[in-house]
Design a protein around this motif. Structure first.
Motif, mmCIF file in Angstrom:
data_model
loop_
_atom_site.group_PDB
_atom_site.id
_atom_site.type_symbol
_atom_site.label_atom_id
_atom_site.label_comp_id
_atom_site.label_asym_id
_atom_site.label_seq_id
_atom_site.Cartn_x
_atom_site.Cartn_y
_atom_site.Cartn_z
ATOM 1 N N SER A 30 4.523 4.389 -12.608
ATOM 2 C CA SER A 30 3.478 3.370 -12.792
ATOM 3 C C SER A 30 4.093 1.989 -13.019
ATOM 4 O O SER A 30 3.659 1.001 -12.434
ATOM 5 C CB SER A 30 2.593 3.718 -13.998
ATOM 6 O OG SER A 30 2.053 5.002 -13.885
ATOM 7 N N PHE A 31 5.120 1.941 -13.867
ATOM 8 C CA PHE A 31 5.737 0.658 -14.214
ATOM 9 C C PHE A 31 6.384 -0.013 -13.001
ATOM 10 O O PHE A 31 6.183 -1.205 -12.758
ATOM 11 C CB PHE A 31 6.795 0.847 -15.315
ATOM 12 C CG PHE A 31 6.248 1.327 -16.628
ATOM 13 C CD1 PHE A 31 4.907 1.154 -16.957
ATOM 14 C CD2 PHE A 31 7.069 1.968 -17.537
ATOM 15 C CE1 PHE A 31 4.395 1.608 -18.168
ATOM 16 C CE2 PHE A 31 6.573 2.425 -18.756
ATOM 17 C CZ PHE A 31 5.235 2.247 -19.064
ATOM 18 N N ILE A 32 7.182 0.758 -12.244
ATOM 19 C CA ILE A 32 7.921 0.176 -11.111
ATOM 20 C C ILE A 32 6.968 -0.376 -10.054
ATOM 21 O O ILE A 32 7.135 -1.498 -9.554
ATOM 22 C CB ILE A 32 8.882 1.218 -10.482
ATOM 23 C CG1 ILE A 32 10.056 1.513 -11.427
ATOM 24 C CG2 ILE A 32 9.417 0.726 -9.136
ATOM 25 C CD1 ILE A 32 10.988 0.336 -11.675
ATOM 26 N N VAL A 33 5.943 0.406 -9.699
ATOM 27 C CA VAL A 33 4.992 -0.046 -8.679
ATOM 28 C C VAL A 33 4.249 -1.285 -9.162
ATOM 29 O O VAL A 33 4.082 -2.267 -8.423
ATOM 30 C CB VAL A 33 3.990 1.080 -8.319
ATOM 31 C CG1 VAL A 33 2.963 0.579 -7.314
ATOM 32 C CG2 VAL A 33 4.728 2.281 -7.739
ATOM 33 N N SER A 34 3.823 -1.288 -10.406
ATOM 34 C CA SER A 34 3.109 -2.432 -10.984
ATOM 35 C C SER A 34 3.968 -3.697 -10.955
ATOM 36 O O SER A 34 3.513 -4.770 -10.547
ATOM 37 C CB SER A 34 2.719 -2.100 -12.428
ATOM 38 O OG SER A 34 2.162 -3.221 -13.061
ATOM 39 N N ILE A 35 5.233 -3.549 -11.352
ATOM 40 C CA ILE A 35 6.147 -4.703 -11.406
ATOM 41 C C ILE A 35 6.413 -5.261 -10.009
ATOM 42 O O ILE A 35 6.343 -6.473 -9.787
ATOM 43 C CB ILE A 35 7.473 -4.284 -12.091
ATOM 44 C CG1 ILE A 35 7.251 -4.110 -13.599
ATOM 45 C CG2 ILE A 35 8.576 -5.320 -11.844
ATOM 46 C CD1 ILE A 35 8.369 -3.379 -14.307
ATOM 47 N N LYS B 11 -5.987 -3.726 -17.865
ATOM 48 C CA LYS B 11 -6.687 -2.776 -16.973
ATOM 49 C C LYS B 11 -6.578 -3.200 -15.527
ATOM 50 O O LYS B 11 -6.611 -2.384 -14.623
ATOM 51 C CB LYS B 11 -8.144 -2.666 -17.391
ATOM 52 C CG LYS B 11 -8.289 -1.976 -18.749
ATOM 53 C CD LYS B 11 -9.714 -1.876 -19.195
ATOM 54 C CE LYS B 11 -9.771 -1.200 -20.556
ATOM 55 N NZ LYS B 11 -11.122 -1.135 -21.111
ATOM 56 N N LYS B 12 -6.420 -4.514 -15.304
ATOM 57 C CA LYS B 12 -6.216 -5.008 -13.941
ATOM 58 C C LYS B 12 -4.911 -5.762 -13.915
ATOM 59 O O LYS B 12 -4.489 -6.333 -14.907
ATOM 60 C CB LYS B 12 -7.367 -5.935 -13.514
ATOM 61 C CG LYS B 12 -8.682 -5.201 -13.317
ATOM 62 C CD LYS B 12 -9.760 -6.159 -12.834
ATOM 63 C CE LYS B 12 -11.065 -5.426 -12.617
ATOM 64 N NZ LYS B 12 -12.145 -6.317 -12.184
ATOM 65 N N PHE C 85 -2.879 1.762 -12.515
ATOM 66 C CA PHE C 85 -1.605 1.860 -13.245
ATOM 67 C C PHE C 85 -1.803 2.292 -14.691
ATOM 68 O O PHE C 85 -1.122 3.170 -15.185
ATOM 69 C CB PHE C 85 -0.883 0.495 -13.266
ATOM 70 C CG PHE C 85 -0.601 -0.065 -11.909
ATOM 71 C CD1 PHE C 85 0.322 0.536 -11.081
ATOM 72 C CD2 PHE C 85 -1.259 -1.205 -11.457
ATOM 73 C CE1 PHE C 85 0.599 0.023 -9.827
ATOM 74 C CE2 PHE C 85 -0.998 -1.727 -10.201
ATOM 75 C CZ PHE C 85 -0.075 -1.100 -9.390
ATOM 76 N N ARG C 86 -2.739 1.636 -15.363
ATOM 77 C CA ARG C 86 -2.883 1.837 -16.810
ATOM 78 C C ARG C 86 -3.265 3.264 -17.191
ATOM 79 O O ARG C 86 -2.592 3.881 -18.032
ATOM 80 C CB ARG C 86 -3.886 0.832 -17.380
ATOM 81 C CG ARG C 86 -3.956 0.825 -18.907
ATOM 82 C CD ARG C 86 -4.905 -0.275 -19.376
ATOM 83 N NE ARG C 86 -4.953 -0.361 -20.821
ATOM 84 C CZ ARG C 86 -5.803 0.331 -21.574
ATOM 85 N NH1 ARG C 86 -6.656 1.187 -21.013
ATOM 86 N NH2 ARG C 86 -5.802 0.184 -22.889
ATOM 87 N N GLU D 133 0.829 -1.219 0.000
ATOM 88 C CA GLU D 133 0.000 0.000 0.000
ATOM 89 C C GLU D 133 0.865 1.274 0.000
ATOM 90 O O GLU D 133 0.483 2.296 -0.557
ATOM 91 C CB GLU D 133 -0.930 0.037 1.224
ATOM 92 C CG GLU D 133 -2.035 -1.011 1.213
ATOM 93 C CD GLU D 133 -1.496 -2.429 1.470
ATOM 94 O OE1 GLU D 133 -2.088 -3.378 0.924
ATOM 95 O OE2 GLU D 133 -0.481 -2.576 2.193
ATOM 96 N N GLU D 134 2.043 1.193 0.637
ATOM 97 C CA GLU D 134 2.908 2.371 0.760
ATOM 98 C C GLU D 134 3.756 2.624 -0.481
ATOM 99 O O GLU D 134 4.219 3.739 -0.712
ATOM 100 C CB GLU D 134 3.854 2.207 1.962
ATOM 101 C CG GLU D 134 3.159 2.228 3.313
ATOM 102 C CD GLU D 134 4.111 1.834 4.443
ATOM 103 O OE1 GLU D 134 4.079 2.500 5.490
ATOM 104 O OE2 GLU D 134 4.882 0.859 4.278
ATOM 105 N N ARG D 135 3.952 1.568 -1.292
ATOM 106 C CA ARG D 135 4.936 1.658 -2.377
ATOM 107 C C ARG D 135 4.631 2.728 -3.418
ATOM 108 O O ARG D 135 5.534 3.414 -3.891
ATOM 109 C CB ARG D 135 5.056 0.307 -3.086
ATOM 110 C CG ARG D 135 6.021 -0.624 -2.395
ATOM 111 C CD ARG D 135 6.109 -1.957 -3.105
ATOM 112 N NE ARG D 135 6.364 -3.000 -2.134
ATOM 113 C CZ ARG D 135 5.890 -4.229 -2.225
ATOM 114 N NH1 ARG D 135 5.125 -4.576 -3.237
ATOM 115 N NH2 ARG D 135 6.178 -5.117 -1.307
ATOM 116 N N ALA D 136 3.351 2.869 -3.778
ATOM 117 C CA ALA D 136 3.011 3.854 -4.820
ATOM 118 C C ALA D 136 3.443 5.247 -4.385
ATOM 119 O O ALA D 136 4.067 5.989 -5.146
ATOM 120 C CB ALA D 136 1.518 3.832 -5.101
#
Length: 490
Positions: free
Chosen positions: A374-379, A487-488, A327-328, A129-132
């Protein structure tokens, strides 16, 4: 809990300092490069100062990401900072372009450990939860620190001397080093795992060969020569052997199953193209502003500073947007901004002036801030601790490979255009691509004579126009790739 929080804050501060090193590296050197080349000579080697750094960075980032998953983040991170600082000292003392390029190889080795491990440590010490929010801070610190880069680069060049752009790294690097030594404690899994040395060797061989092909093709090495043909064969063979090897080995350098996760696959492919865009702007904009617009190093620095302002603001907003809209959509907004920035650059001409160039930089910065966060948090949310280091490193690898290919390919285009302009002009044989050095300082520019000045500036203008058309194509490709992100999360 308070002690833990305080320790996390000190570790984060050290990580931010190390990211500051990378930010300064990206912008302060770009601003100083015209003066460095004017002092040391060798305009034809201009792109190698960037390519050498990116080469060893790209070749080792996966290895260091893997090592951090096996031996822990701390020792790999400390090794990276140490190497980076050794390279910075040699750069500052370099008596020639060749020594500078060799020192940049050493710096790139250090950065190969520094960048992905810094981001991975944050992924380890903060919750999902904190990463973004924290990754947004991290990107914004990268950008905020970069704001000072072009300004300091211009200041050092105009008031002091270019070696100071490298000496600046030393106190910052030492602070980050001591911060991690004293405040970062980690529990490393005792599970025995091997390191894929063979895979690393194939990456080095393939990336090195491809970069030499792109930088020297048609300039230092003829396209139809046996040397070039054999290098192309080596590059293709190296790439094929690497991918075959990675599929068969138990602990691969780049686990192929990461590419099966759709969000990771398209984030990585987009990072490849945005890496090319980033280097195209930061490497060659100062040369255009100083050599063609005939502005000072400080003004050239200003045109890059706007990218560094756009990046942190967008990254901070991205941290919040990711939590609200996902993210998307956040990455899509970044893709739109990249297209706007590249479109402005494609219309850039000497008459439009530095403000127009600065506006293009601003939109590129906003696009990078929104998409990279967006990319780093998603990965990092898609994989476990055991794969977080290599997953983060793979994304950095793709962006670095993009920057390496971009520096080489765009540098090749620029050199070819300048060389073509000189050949077609009927200027004496004493003029060559390296004669463009003279454009980068007012006193040498005034000694060129009207005809030579006109020919060289036209060659530089047409070459950079082609480079910026290339950026627009890359921005459109990036946007189309972002649209493929699910999207998800998978």
């Amino acid at each position: 809990m308070q002690g833990k929080q305080q320790k996390r804050g000190l570790v984060l501060a050290s990580i931010m300092l190390s990211m500051f090193l990378a930010a300064i590296e990206a912008t302060i050197v770009s601003t100083a490069m015209p003066s460095i080349v004017a002092d040391l000579g060798g305009f034809s080697l201009y792109s190698w100062v960037f390519s050498a750094y990116l080469l060893t960075n790209a070749a080792t980032v996966l290895l260091f990401g893997r090592l951090s998953d096996v031996f822990g983040r701390k020792p790999v991170f400390l090794f990276g900072i140490s190497l980076f600082l050794v390279g910075a000292v040699i750069c500052a003392l370099a008596p020639s372009m060749k020594v500078l390029i060799a020192a940049r190889l050493v710096q790139g080795l250090g950065a190969g450990a520094l960048m992905p491990i810094a981001t991975t440590i944050v992924g380890d010490i903060y919750t999902k939860e904190e990463r973004a929010k924290i990754q947004g801070y991290l990107s914004s610190v990268w950008g905020i620190s970069a704001v000072t880069g072009p300004a300091l680069g211009g200041f050092f060049v105009d008031v002091l001397d270019w070696p100071y752009v490298f000496w600046m790294n030393i106190p910052l690097g030492l602070l980050a080093l001591f911060g991690i030594i004293f405040f970062f404690k980690e529990d490393v899994s005792k599970e025995k795992r091997s390191v894929d040395i063979a895979g690393s060797a194939w990456v080095v061989i393939t990336v090195s060969t491809v970069m030499i092909i792109l930088v020297e093709g048609g300039v230092g090495i003829d396209w139809d020569s046996w040397t070039m043909v054999s290098m192309i064969v080596v590059a293709f063979t190296g790439a094929i052997v690497f991918f075959q090897h990675e599929r068969k080995t138990d602990d691969p350098m780049m686990p192929m199953d990461l590419w099966h996760i759709r969000s990771i696959r398209y984030a990585n492919l987009t990072s490849l193209t945005t890496g090319m865009i980033l280097i195209g702007v930061s490497s060659y904009l100062p040369a255009f502003v100083q050599g063609v617009m005939e502005q000072s190093a400080t003004v050239a620095g200003f045109t890059l500073t706007t990218m560094s302002i756009g990046w942190p603001i967008a990254a901070t907003i991205a941290g919040r947007l990711i939590l609200k809209i996902g993210f998307r959509p956040t990455a899509v907004l970044g893709g739109v901004s990249l297209i706007i920035g590249a479109l402005i650059f494609s219309l850039l001409s000497p008459e439009k002036g530095p403000w127009f160039a600065a506006m293009g930089s601003l939109f590129i910065g906003i696009g990078m801030g929104l998409s990279s966060t967006s990319f780093i948090v998603s990965i990092q949310n898609s994989v476990s601790w055991q794969k977080r280091g290599i997953a983060t490193a793979t994304n950095m690898f793709m962006r670095t490979i993009g920057s390496a290919l971009g520096a080489a390919l765009l540098g090749g285009i620029l050199n070819s255009q300048v060389a073509g302009a000189v050949e077609a002009s009927g200027l004496p044989d004493s003029f060559s691509v390296d004669s463009a050095n003279a454009l980068l300082r007012e006193e040498t520019r005034n000694e060129l004579g009207h005809e030579a000045l006109h020919v060289l500036q036209d060659g530089l203008t047409s070459g950079l126009h082609l480079v910026y058309i290339g950026l627009l194509v890359l921005a459109i490709i990036s946007f189309l790739l972002i649209l493929q992100i699910p999207k998800k999360e998978d």
